[in-house]
Design a protein around this motif. Structure first.
Motif, PDB file in Angstrom:
ATOM      1  N   ASP A 216       0.838  -1.206   0.000  1.00  0.00           N
ATOM      2  CA  ASP A 216       0.000   0.000   0.000  1.00  0.00           C
ATOM      3  C   ASP A 216       0.870   1.252   0.000  1.00  0.00           C
ATOM      4  O   ASP A 216       0.592   2.210  -0.727  1.00  0.00           O
ATOM      5  CB  ASP A 216      -0.931   0.027   1.215  1.00  0.00           C
ATOM      6  N   LYS A 217       1.941   1.249   0.789  1.00  0.00           N
ATOM      7  CA  LYS A 217       2.845   2.404   0.833  1.00  0.00           C
ATOM      8  C   LYS A 217       3.531   2.609  -0.519  1.00  0.00           C
ATOM      9  O   LYS A 217       3.680   3.734  -0.986  1.00  0.00           O
ATOM     10  CB  LYS A 217       3.901   2.222   1.921  1.00  0.00           C
ATOM     11  N   ILE A 218       3.953   1.516  -1.140  1.00  0.00           N
ATOM     12  CA  ILE A 218       4.602   1.606  -2.455  1.00  0.00           C
ATOM     13  C   ILE A 218       3.615   2.143  -3.489  1.00  0.00           C
ATOM     14  O   ILE A 218       3.947   3.024  -4.282  1.00  0.00           O
ATOM     15  CB  ILE A 218       5.169   0.236  -2.880  1.00  0.00           C
ATOM     16  N   ARG A 219       2.383   1.620  -3.489  1.00  0.00           N
ATOM     17  CA  ARG A 219       1.353   2.093  -4.424  1.00  0.00           C
ATOM     18  C   ARG A 219       1.061   3.577  -4.229  1.00  0.00           C
ATOM     19  O   ARG A 219       0.927   4.324  -5.193  1.00  0.00           O
ATOM     20  CB  ARG A 219       0.067   1.292  -4.249  1.00  0.00           C
ATOM     21  N   ASP A 220       0.967   4.007  -2.961  1.00  0.00           N
ATOM     22  CA  ASP A 220       0.730   5.424  -2.673  1.00  0.00           C
ATOM     23  C   ASP A 220       1.873   6.281  -3.218  1.00  0.00           C
ATOM     24  O   ASP A 220       1.651   7.372  -3.744  1.00  0.00           O
ATOM     25  CB  ASP A 220       0.589   5.664  -1.166  1.00  0.00           C
ATOM     26  N   LEU A 221       3.081   5.788  -3.093  1.00  0.00           N
ATOM     27  CA  LEU A 221       4.255   6.528  -3.538  1.00  0.00           C
ATOM     28  C   LEU A 221       4.368   6.571  -5.066  1.00  0.00           C
ATOM     29  O   LEU A 221       4.643   7.614  -5.650  1.00  0.00           O
ATOM     30  CB  LEU A 221       5.509   5.879  -2.943  1.00  0.00           C
ATOM     31  N   LEU A 222       4.132   5.444  -5.722  1.00  0.00           N
ATOM     32  CA  LEU A 222       4.358   5.345  -7.160  1.00  0.00           C
ATOM     33  C   LEU A 222       3.138   5.655  -8.014  1.00  0.00           C
ATOM     34  O   LEU A 222       3.292   6.015  -9.184  1.00  0.00           O
ATOM     35  CB  LEU A 222       4.872   3.941  -7.518  1.00  0.00           C
ATOM     36  N   GLY A 223       1.941   5.455  -7.472  1.00  0.00           N
ATOM     37  CA  GLY A 223       0.745   5.665  -8.291  1.00  0.00           C
ATOM     38  C   GLY A 223       0.647   4.643  -9.408  1.00  0.00           C
ATOM     39  O   GLY A 223       1.192   3.548  -9.310  1.00  0.00           O
ATOM     40  N   ASP A 224      -0.031   5.027 -10.493  1.00  0.00           N
ATOM     41  CA  ASP A 224      -0.284   4.102 -11.604  1.00  0.00           C
ATOM     42  C   ASP A 224       0.647   4.306 -12.799  1.00  0.00           C
ATOM     43  O   ASP A 224       0.502   3.646 -13.812  1.00  0.00           O
ATOM     44  CB  ASP A 224      -1.721   4.252 -12.087  1.00  0.00           C
TER      45      ASP A 224
END
Length: 84
Positions: free
Chosen positions: A62-70
């Motif tokens: 979740d933290k990685i997704r928040d940081l990198l987005g799509d």
């Protein structure tokens, strides 16, 4: 197959997203998993770790997704101590 994961690819280094007739590696994913048996050639991030395990892997994803987005990103891996 894992949902909500990132895939690594580098045609210049023979790393492919899907199975390829070309030589090299394919299907290198970054996804949640807490035990070594949860990954086969993939990367499972965690917030803490001990021998053979990472913990809180979903929270780490979740933290990685928040940081990198799509968007697409470039990952550069260098030896420890290498200059920028």
């Amino acid at each position: 197959h894992h949902h909500n994961c990132f895939s690594l690819s580098s045609p210049d280094s023979n790393v492919w997203v899907g199975k390829s007739q070309e030589p090299g590696r394919w299907g290198i994913l970054i996804h949640s998993g807490n035990h070594v048996t949860d990954v086969v050639g993939c990367i499972a991030p965690g917030l803490t770790a001990d021998e053979g395990h990472v913990w809180n892997s979903r929270a780490a994803m979740d933290k990685i997704r928040d940081l990198l987005g799509d968007e697409d990103h470039v990952l550069t891996i260098k030896p420890k101590g290498a200059s920028q």
